[in-house]
Design an enzyme around this catalytic site. Structure first.
Site, PDB file in Angstrom:
ATOM      1  N   GLU A 267      -4.920  -7.484  10.617  1.00 51.73           N
ATOM      2  CA  GLU A 267      -3.833  -8.494  10.519  1.00 51.73           C
ATOM      3  C   GLU A 267      -2.575  -7.975  11.203  1.00 51.73           C
ATOM      4  O   GLU A 267      -1.584  -8.699  11.276  1.00 51.73           O
ATOM      5  CB  GLU A 267      -3.561  -8.841   9.053  1.00 51.73           C
TER       6      GLU A 267
ATOM      7  N   CYS B  66      -9.138  -1.821   4.668  1.00 51.69           N
ATOM      8  CA  CYS B  66      -8.488  -0.586   4.204  1.00 51.69           C
ATOM      9  C   CYS B  66      -8.960  -0.174   2.800  1.00 51.69           C
ATOM     10  O   CYS B  66     -10.059   0.327   2.670  1.00 51.69           O
ATOM     11  CB  CYS B  66      -6.973  -0.704   4.300  1.00 51.69           C
TER      12      CYS B  66
ATOM     13  N   GLY C  94      -2.849   3.822  -3.460  1.00 47.48           N
ATOM     14  CA  GLY C  94      -3.496   4.833  -4.305  1.00 47.48           C
ATOM     15  C   GLY C  94      -4.836   5.310  -3.790  1.00 47.48           C
ATOM     16  O   GLY C  94      -5.312   4.923  -2.715  1.00 47.48           O
TER      17      GLY C  94
ATOM     18  N   GLY D 140      -4.637  -1.866  -0.482  1.00 51.78           N
ATOM     19  CA  GLY D 140      -3.925  -1.564  -1.731  1.00 51.78           C
ATOM     20  C   GLY D 140      -3.531  -0.102  -1.816  1.00 51.78           C
ATOM     21  O   GLY D 140      -4.025   0.729  -1.062  1.00 51.78           O
TER      22      GLY D 140
ATOM     23  N   SER E  58       0.826  -1.221   0.000  1.00 56.03           N
ATOM     24  CA  SER E  58       0.000   0.000   0.000  1.00 56.03           C
ATOM     25  C   SER E  58       0.855   1.265   0.000  1.00 56.03           C
ATOM     26  O   SER E  58       0.353   2.356  -0.257  1.00 56.03           O
ATOM     27  CB  SER E  58      -0.924   0.026   1.223  1.00 56.03           C
TER      28      SER E  58
ATOM     29  N   HIS F  86      -5.887  -2.130   9.950  1.00 53.16           N
ATOM     30  CA  HIS F  86      -5.308  -3.429   9.561  1.00 53.16           C
ATOM     31  C   HIS F  86      -5.397  -4.439  10.696  1.00 53.16           C
ATOM     32  O   HIS F  86      -4.478  -4.528  11.513  1.00 53.16           O
ATOM     33  CB  HIS F  86      -3.859  -3.240   9.110  1.00 53.16           C
TER      34      HIS F  86
ATOM     35  N   ASN G  62      -2.641   2.365   7.955  1.00 50.59           N
ATOM     36  CA  ASN G  62      -1.876   2.931   6.850  1.00 50.59           C
ATOM     37  C   ASN G  62      -2.847   3.414   5.776  1.00 50.59           C
ATOM     38  O   ASN G  62      -3.136   2.696   4.831  1.00 50.59           O
ATOM     39  CB  ASN G  62      -0.923   1.884   6.265  1.00 50.59           C
TER      40      ASN G  62
ATOM     41  N   GLN H 265     -12.745   0.968   1.705  1.00 49.67           N
ATOM     42  CA  GLN H 265     -13.102   2.192   0.964  1.00 49.67           C
ATOM     43  C   GLN H 265     -13.897   1.854  -0.293  1.00 49.67           C
ATOM     44  O   GLN H 265     -14.895   2.514  -0.614  1.00 49.67           O
ATOM     45  CB  GLN H 265     -11.819   2.960   0.594  1.00 49.67           C
TER      46      GLN H 265
ATOM     47  N   GLY I  47      -4.370   7.143   3.610  1.00 51.60           N
ATOM     48  CA  GLY I  47      -4.343   8.581   3.381  1.00 51.60           C
ATOM     49  C   GLY I  47      -5.702   9.088   2.913  1.00 51.60           C
ATOM     50  O   GLY I  47      -5.881  10.281   2.709  1.00 51.60           O
ATOM     51  N   PHE I  48      -6.635   8.156   2.696  1.00 49.70           N
ATOM     52  CA  PHE I  48      -8.002   8.514   2.300  1.00 49.70           C
ATOM     53  C   PHE I  48      -8.939   7.933   3.348  1.00 49.70           C
ATOM     54  O   PHE I  48      -8.567   7.023   4.092  1.00 49.70           O
ATOM     55  CB  PHE I  48      -8.326   7.933   0.911  1.00 49.70           C
TER      56      PHE I  48
HETATM   57  N1  LIG Z   1      -3.619   0.304   3.266  1.00 52.68           N
HETATM   58  C1  LIG Z   1      -4.476   0.639   2.318  1.00 52.68           C
HETATM   59  O1  LIG Z   1      -5.215  -0.181   1.785  1.00 52.68           O
HETATM   60  C2  LIG Z   1      -4.474   2.065   1.887  1.00 52.68           C
HETATM   61  C3  LIG Z   1      -5.685   2.486   1.129  1.00 52.68           C
HETATM   62  C4  LIG Z   1      -5.498   3.754   0.354  1.00 52.68           C
HETATM   63  N2  LIG Z   1      -4.424   3.611  -0.578  1.00 52.68           N
HETATM   64  C5  LIG Z   1      -5.223   4.920   1.284  1.00 52.68           C
HETATM   65  O2  LIG Z   1      -4.114   5.393   1.367  1.00 52.68           O
HETATM   66  O3  LIG Z   1      -6.122   5.376   1.964  1.00 52.68           O
END
Ligand SMILES: NC(=O)CC[C@H](N)C(=O)O
Length: 489
Positions: free
Chosen positions: A465, A379, A352, A350, A172, A463, A421, A383, A423-424
């Site tokens: 996990e 995550c 982005g 993932g 990610s 997360h 982790n 979203q 950013g959105f």
């Molecule tokens: N860890 C992730 O799945 C991050 C999700 C998305 N890329 C974000 O930064 O918000």
């Protein structure tokens, strides 16, 4: 010529070179004095000129909000000062040390100036001592770690105190430059089991201090590991100042680059034009899909839609007796997912912006949701689930990254310390009525978990996990298995 004694020799020399020994010649001394005044005035003018030019340079640095003055501006100013001191010294004939200080200052500055690079003399081109990290018009200095060279990406900071190997290999982080706020990185080395992705996709790493490795399972130090993996890093950075800057000014791009031939205008332009890696091409690039097979005799069949899944998500499910199939979100992937006849489906994490993944993917997720098979989103998966259900996502000012984020579960009234982790985030203003908010962040009140009313579909922004982090949220995998059991019954 022969002399009887030293006195005779002195007298004779005085006759041959009267000017040197005879200051009483008024005509000659006035001329000499005028000449030297002209010379000294020229040198003073030159010195003042240099000082003036360089103080303009310093003002330019200040205007552009640079953290440090350009080294050459300071050197230039000291050359000016040195020359001026040397030039003024004849006015104080008894103070020889003034001219000595002047000469020393000038020499030191010239040597220093020639050392970094002569190109720093060109207008707009600067040199700095050490490896700079740039963001906005600011720079932070450090030393090169890992591969030498230039990298660019979104700057983000993670507050985790352990697990730097999990973090650096988390897919990610693709295209991002990771700042570790924890000051010592590298002290347990690198082992063969803590990798979360098939390779490192992060653009770069920033640390306060690179520690030497000491752990029985470490086979290589982080510096050599980063070199082997072509990852550019920087240590010795004031990561507190950098983190404060990111928190105050919000998410932004940064660049680690070599220290010479720095053209500030070009750097600022490159930073402002850089667009982060996004979309399905990026998630497909980082996904594990082709590299993974699992035991098909397990009790439950789980399809994971792989947007860049962390290995630890797969491991947590295998520990709970699941047979796993990883499926890339390529065209028509819902058929492949449903064709696997799964008992449960996971949408993975993932890299982005989730909005950039696009309708092609959310319409496939919609088909999957209509099957009523239990779903668990993590995550990015959370979203995308929320977007499919009608919510919107927004970019956060500085993101949640680290393994010490408190999250409140509304139904149990319990707090868990989570690994994060992202950013959105799912926008609370755009929330659909058939969905409940289940978890919220105790840092900023943002949405951390949702569940569809009356269906076994839920997801979390963080997360469960861990890797790295606490085990507080493992219960969510068990909840997913309970949903599978209920659905199968
Ligand atoms: N860890 C992730 O799945 C991050 C999700 C998305 N890329 C974000 O930064 O918000």
């Amino acid at each position: 010529m022969r002399f009887k004694n030293g006195l005779e020799m002195k007298k004779s020399i005085q006759q041959i070179y009267p000017l040197h020994q005879n200051p009483s010649n008024p005509y000659e001394s006035t001329n000499e004095f005028k000449k030297s005044i002209k010379y000294y005035l020229a040198v003073i003018a030159l010195g003042l000129n240099l000082s003036a030019v360089n103080s303009c340079n310093i003002r330019k640095y200040e205007k552009e909000n640079l953290e440090f003055f350009g080294v050459e501006a300071v050197i230039g100013a000291s050359i000016g000062l040195g020359l001026s001191l040397a030039a003024l010294s004849p006015l104080f004939p008894k103070r020889r040390n003034i001219s000595m200080v002047g000469i020393l200052l000038t020499t030191a500055a010239v040597v220093d100036l020639l050392y970094p690079t002569v190109s720093s003399l060109l207008p707009g081109v600067y040199s700095v001592h050490g490896q700079p990290l740039w963001c906005d018009g600011k720079y932070f200095l450090g030393k090169s770690v890992g591969k030498k060279g230039k990298c660019i990406g979104e700057l983000c900071f993670t507050t985790g105190m352990t697990g730097y190997q999990h973090t650096i290999t988390d897919p990610s982080f693709a295209g991002q430059i990771i700042t570790f706020t924890f000051p010592h990185i590298g002290n347990v080395g690198i082992n063969s089991k803590d990798n979360e992705g098939k390779k490192i996709f992060a653009s770069g790493v920033i640390m306060r201090e690179l520690s030497s490795a000491s752990h029985p399972s470490s086979y290589i130090g982080i510096n050599d590991w980063l070199k082997e993996n072509d990852v550019i890093g920087i240590s010795g950075v004031d990561t507190r100042a950098l983190t404060r800057h990111l928190r105050d000014h919000g998410s932004q791009n940064g660049m680690i680059c070599p220290s010479d031939n720095i053209n500030l205008d070009c750097i600022l332009q490159e930073l402002s034009e850089y667009i982060s890696e996004n979309g399905v091409e990026t998630t497909n690039k980082v996904s594990l899909s082709n590299a993974f097979q699992s035991n098909s005799d397990a009790k439950y069949r789980v399809a994971i839609v792989d947007f860049g899944v962390k290995t630890s998500i797969v491991l947590r499910l295998i520990e709970l007796d699941c047979a796993i199939k990883l499926i890339k979100p390529t065209k028509g992937f819902s058929q492949e997912v449903l064709g696997f006849k799964p008992d449960g489906i996971v949408f993975s994490n993932g890299p982005g912006d989730p909005k950039e993944i696009g309708k092609g993917v959310t319409s496939e997720i919609d088909i999957i949701l209509r099957s009523r098979i239990p779903v668990f989103g993590i995550c990015m998966g959370h979203q995308l689930l929320a977007i499919t259900l009608g919510a919107k996502t927004v970019k956060m000012s500085s993101g949640h990254r680290g393994s010490n984020h408190p999250v409140y579960e509304i139904s149990s009234e319990k707090v868990e310390i989570t690994s994060q982790n992202h950013g959105f985030v799912v926008d609370s203003k755009s929330f659909p009525s058939n969905v409940n908010v289940t978890h919220i962040s105790l840092f900023d009140g943002s949405i951390e978990g949702i569940a569809v009313k009356d269906h076994p579909i839920f997801s979390v922004q963080y997360h469960p996990e861990e890797a790295p982090g606490t085990h507080d949220s493992h219960y969510l995998f068990k909840r997913f298995i309970d949903n599978i059991k209920l659905h199968k019954a």
